[in-house]
Write a protein that holds these residues in place. Structure first.
Motif, PDB file in Angstrom:
ATOM      1  N   ASP A 184     -33.224 -32.660 -17.417  1.00  0.00           N
ATOM      2  CA  ASP A 184     -34.383 -32.262 -16.608  1.00  0.00           C
ATOM      3  C   ASP A 184     -34.464 -30.797 -17.257  1.00  0.00           C
ATOM      4  OD1 ASP A 184     -35.993 -31.389 -14.471  1.00  0.00           O
ATOM      5  OD2 ASP A 184     -34.668 -32.008 -13.176  1.00  0.00           O
ATOM      6  N   ILE A 185     -35.647 -30.619 -17.452  1.00  0.00           N
ATOM      7  CA  ILE A 185     -36.378 -29.462 -18.029  1.00  0.00           C
ATOM      8  C   ILE A 185     -36.100 -28.232 -17.296  1.00  0.00           C
ATOM      9  CG2 ILE A 185     -38.789 -29.385 -17.730  1.00  0.00           C
ATOM     10  CD1 ILE A 185     -39.034 -28.888 -20.914  1.00  0.00           C
ATOM     11  N   ASN A 229     -52.247 -29.761 -16.687  1.00  0.00           N
ATOM     12  CA  ASN A 229     -53.508 -30.111 -16.682  1.00  0.00           C
ATOM     13  C   ASN A 229     -54.371 -28.963 -16.812  1.00  0.00           C
ATOM     14  OD1 ASN A 229     -54.589 -29.393 -13.859  1.00  0.00           O
ATOM     15  ND2 ASN A 229     -53.091 -31.125 -13.423  1.00  0.00           N
ATOM     16  N   GLY A 253     -48.274 -34.244 -11.353  1.00  0.00           N
ATOM     17  CA  GLY A 253     -47.194 -34.819 -11.133  1.00  0.00           C
ATOM     18  C   GLY A 253     -46.231 -34.719 -12.334  1.00  0.00           C
ATOM     19  N   GLY A 254     -45.504 -35.478 -12.691  1.00  0.00           N
ATOM     20  CA  GLY A 254     -44.457 -35.433 -13.766  1.00  0.00           C
ATOM     21  C   GLY A 254     -43.662 -34.160 -13.851  1.00  0.00           C
ATOM     22  N   VAL A 255     -43.794 -33.865 -15.317  1.00  0.00           N
ATOM     23  CA  VAL A 255     -43.001 -32.385 -15.543  1.00  0.00           C
ATOM     24  C   VAL A 255     -43.291 -31.036 -14.679  1.00  0.00           C
ATOM     25  CG1 VAL A 255     -43.914 -32.033 -17.547  1.00  0.00           C
ATOM     26  CG2 VAL A 255     -41.614 -31.321 -17.056  1.00  0.00           C
ATOM     27  N   ASP A 256     -44.850 -31.334 -14.790  1.00  0.00           N
ATOM     28  CA  ASP A 256     -45.613 -30.319 -14.126  1.00  0.00           C
ATOM     29  C   ASP A 256     -45.230 -30.260 -12.571  1.00  0.00           C
ATOM     30  OD1 ASP A 256     -47.759 -28.308 -13.485  1.00  0.00           O
ATOM     31  OD2 ASP A 256     -49.677 -29.770 -13.676  1.00  0.00           O
ATOM     32  N   ALA A 288     -42.186 -33.811 -23.765  1.00  0.00           N
ATOM     33  CA  ALA A 288     -42.533 -34.544 -24.697  1.00  0.00           C
ATOM     34  C   ALA A 288     -44.106 -34.777 -24.162  1.00  0.00           C
ATOM     35  CB  ALA A 288     -42.207 -35.951 -24.772  1.00  0.00           C
ATOM     36  N   SER A 334     -47.859 -34.877 -23.178  1.00  0.00           N
ATOM     37  CA  SER A 334     -48.884 -35.856 -23.284  1.00  0.00           C
ATOM     38  C   SER A 334     -48.556 -37.502 -23.104  1.00  0.00           C
ATOM     39  CB  SER A 334     -49.955 -35.943 -24.363  1.00  0.00           C
ATOM     40  OG  SER A 334     -50.855 -34.949 -24.153  1.00  0.00           O
ATOM     41  N   THR A 335     -46.791 -37.506 -23.134  1.00  0.00           N
ATOM     42  CA  THR A 335     -46.561 -38.789 -23.404  1.00  0.00           C
ATOM     43  C   THR A 335     -46.295 -39.615 -21.995  1.00  0.00           C
ATOM     44  OG1 THR A 335     -44.269 -38.463 -23.258  1.00  0.00           O
ATOM     45  CG2 THR A 335     -45.228 -38.282 -25.546  1.00  0.00           C
ATOM     46  N   GLY A 336     -46.690 -38.847 -20.876  1.00  0.00           N
ATOM     47  CA  GLY A 336     -46.383 -39.747 -19.606  1.00  0.00           C
ATOM     48  C   GLY A 336     -47.656 -40.108 -19.074  1.00  0.00           C
ATOM     49  N   ALA A 337     -48.214 -39.304 -17.851  1.00  0.00           N
ATOM     50  CA  ALA A 337     -49.642 -39.642 -17.313  1.00  0.00           C
ATOM     51  C   ALA A 337     -50.681 -39.809 -18.485  1.00  0.00           C
ATOM     52  CB  ALA A 337     -49.842 -38.669 -16.198  1.00  0.00           C
ATOM     53  N   TYR A 338     -50.572 -38.668 -19.618  1.00  0.00           N
ATOM     54  CA  TYR A 338     -51.644 -38.859 -20.333  1.00  0.00           C
ATOM     55  C   TYR A 338     -51.525 -40.007 -21.566  1.00  0.00           C
ATOM     56  CZ  TYR A 338     -53.490 -34.433 -18.353  1.00  0.00           C
ATOM     57  OH  TYR A 338     -54.331 -33.631 -17.611  1.00  0.00           O
ATOM     58  N   PHE A 383     -36.706 -37.167 -21.180  1.00  0.00           N
ATOM     59  CA  PHE A 383     -36.203 -37.630 -19.710  1.00  0.00           C
ATOM     60  C   PHE A 383     -35.916 -39.047 -19.650  1.00  0.00           C
ATOM     61  CE2 PHE A 383     -37.774 -37.296 -15.071  1.00  0.00           C
ATOM     62  CZ  PHE A 383     -37.021 -36.347 -14.912  1.00  0.00           C
TER      63      PHE A 383
HETATM   64  N1  AR6 Z   1     -37.860 -32.952 -17.397  1.00  0.00           N
HETATM   65  C1  AR6 Z   1     -38.271 -33.093 -18.957  1.00  0.00           C
HETATM   66  N2  AR6 Z   1     -39.157 -33.903 -19.210  1.00  0.00           N
HETATM   67  C2  AR6 Z   1     -39.925 -34.776 -17.854  1.00  0.00           C
HETATM   68  C3  AR6 Z   1     -39.510 -34.430 -16.663  1.00  0.00           C
HETATM   69  C4  AR6 Z   1     -38.599 -33.187 -16.572  1.00  0.00           C
HETATM   70  N3  AR6 Z   1     -38.260 -32.809 -15.317  1.00  0.00           N
HETATM   71  N4  AR6 Z   1     -40.588 -35.081 -15.932  1.00  0.00           N
HETATM   72  C5  AR6 Z   1     -41.153 -35.770 -16.434  1.00  0.00           C
HETATM   73  N5  AR6 Z   1     -40.673 -35.718 -17.788  1.00  0.00           N
HETATM   74  P1  AR6 Z   1     -46.041 -35.873 -17.846  1.00  0.00           P
HETATM   75  P2  AR6 Z   1     -48.445 -35.570 -19.466  1.00  0.00           P
HETATM   76  C6  AR6 Z   1     -41.358 -36.433 -19.077  1.00  0.00           C
HETATM   77  O1  AR6 Z   1     -46.708 -37.163 -17.109  1.00  0.00           O
HETATM   78  O2  AR6 Z   1     -48.396 -36.765 -20.035  1.00  0.00           O
HETATM   79  C7  AR6 Z   1     -49.340 -34.186 -14.764  1.00  0.00           C
HETATM   80  O3  AR6 Z   1     -49.681 -34.630 -13.505  1.00  0.00           O
HETATM   81  C8  AR6 Z   1     -41.950 -37.595 -19.112  1.00  0.00           C
HETATM   82  O4  AR6 Z   1     -40.910 -38.571 -19.093  1.00  0.00           O
HETATM   83  O5  AR6 Z   1     -45.305 -35.175 -16.979  1.00  0.00           O
HETATM   84  O6  AR6 Z   1     -48.748 -34.505 -20.533  1.00  0.00           O
HETATM   85  C9  AR6 Z   1     -50.137 -33.121 -15.108  1.00  0.00           C
HETATM   86  O7  AR6 Z   1     -50.658 -32.142 -14.023  1.00  0.00           O
HETATM   87  C10 AR6 Z   1     -43.146 -37.542 -20.336  1.00  0.00           C
HETATM   88  O8  AR6 Z   1     -42.147 -37.994 -21.381  1.00  0.00           O
HETATM   89  O9  AR6 Z   1     -47.180 -35.326 -18.759  1.00  0.00           O
HETATM   90  C11 AR6 Z   1     -51.174 -33.691 -15.945  1.00  0.00           C
HETATM   91  O10 AR6 Z   1     -52.216 -34.008 -15.066  1.00  0.00           O
HETATM   92  C12 AR6 Z   1     -43.340 -36.300 -20.435  1.00  0.00           C
HETATM   93  O11 AR6 Z   1     -42.438 -35.424 -19.679  1.00  0.00           O
HETATM   94  C13 AR6 Z   1     -50.491 -34.737 -16.445  1.00  0.00           C
HETATM   95  O12 AR6 Z   1     -49.455 -35.110 -15.727  1.00  0.00           O
HETATM   96  C14 AR6 Z   1     -44.600 -35.902 -20.236  1.00  0.00           C
HETATM   97  O13 AR6 Z   1     -45.090 -36.648 -19.046  1.00  0.00           O
HETATM   98  C15 AR6 Z   1     -49.945 -34.568 -17.876  1.00  0.00           C
HETATM   99  O14 AR6 Z   1     -49.587 -35.660 -18.427  1.00  0.00           O
END
Ligand code: AR6
Length: 176
Positions: A14-15, A28, A35-38, A119, A121-125, A158
């Motif tokens: 967990d970062i 964003n 959501g996600g890491v943000d 990583a 952009s690899t989640g929600a994006y 993650f």
């Molecule tokens: N520690 C490390 N990695 C993580 C954590 C964590 N705590 N949580 C998630 N990840 P994402 P994106 C990984 O969706 O694709 C947000 O809503 C996750 O498994 O967080 O760049 C922003 O506000 C994935 O591999 O970011 C934007 O609207 C990686 O982090 C949008 O999502 C990125 O996933 C950005 O989307």
């Protein structure tokens, strides 16, 4: 001389918990959380982070901005905005590379020695994880070749798929 490959480490975790000088946030363009890491970074850093972010007036895709880390162990947070995957013909690769490069340029400017990236952009994006891993490792390696700072870069995964892709990309770039 430390080898470039010794300055990059793939770790699972967990970062928000990492004791590094800076963590990178996959934000964003509003920089006002999500959501996600943000979401995890904003929750862990606290309300004051949002207040500072409001003053930044957003961030363009492929760019990066820096704030303090507040309640994180990290002193700094570098917020970057990755591209939304749209099939690969809309400049996604170079925008993603730019996220890594601009974040590292800011780190150098702030004399940051240790930095951790998620990583981007690899989640929600929806950016394909394997392709994103290749871009991340090669862009970071290229930057480190020409720069002594940051000294050490952590690529944080993650989930297992991201870990595997980052490790394979690392092996591919450094032929280990
Ligand atoms: N520690 C490390 N990695 C993580 C954590 C964590 N705590 N949580 C998630 N990840 P994402 P994106 C990984 O969706 O694709 C947000 O809503 C996750 O498994 O967080 O760049 C922003 O506000 C994935 O591999 O970011 C934007 O609207 C990686 O982090 C949008 O999502 C990125 O996933 C950005 O989307």
């Amino acid at each position: 001389m430390v080898r470039i490959s010794d300055r990059i480490t793939v770790i699972q975790g967990d970062i928000v918990k990492l004791e590094v000088d800076a963590v990178v946030n996959a934000a964003n363009s509003t920089l006002l959380g999500g959501g996600g890491v943000d979401g995890a970074i904003h929750r862990a850093a606290g309300q004051e982070l949002l207040e500072e972010c409001k003053g930044l007036k957003g961030c363009a895709t492929g760019e990066a901005k820096i704030t303090k880390g507040y309640f994180l162990p990290a002193k700094w947070i570098i917020h970057t905005v990755g591209p939304v995957w749209q099939g690969g013909q809309k400049g996604e690769d170079s925008l993603l590379a730019s996220c890594y490069r601009k974040s590292l340029e800011l780190a150098r400017e702030y004399t940051i020695k240790t930095i951790a990236f998620p990583a981007i952009s690899t989640g929600a994006y929806n950016f394909p994880s394997e392709r994103a891993a290749g871009i991340a490792v090669s862009e970071i390696a290229k930057f480190l070749q020409g720069n002594g700072l940051p000294e050490k870069v952590f690529l944080v995964c993650f989930n297992k798929e991201t870990c595997r892709n980052l490790q394979e990309a690392f092996s591919g770039v450094f032929e280990v």
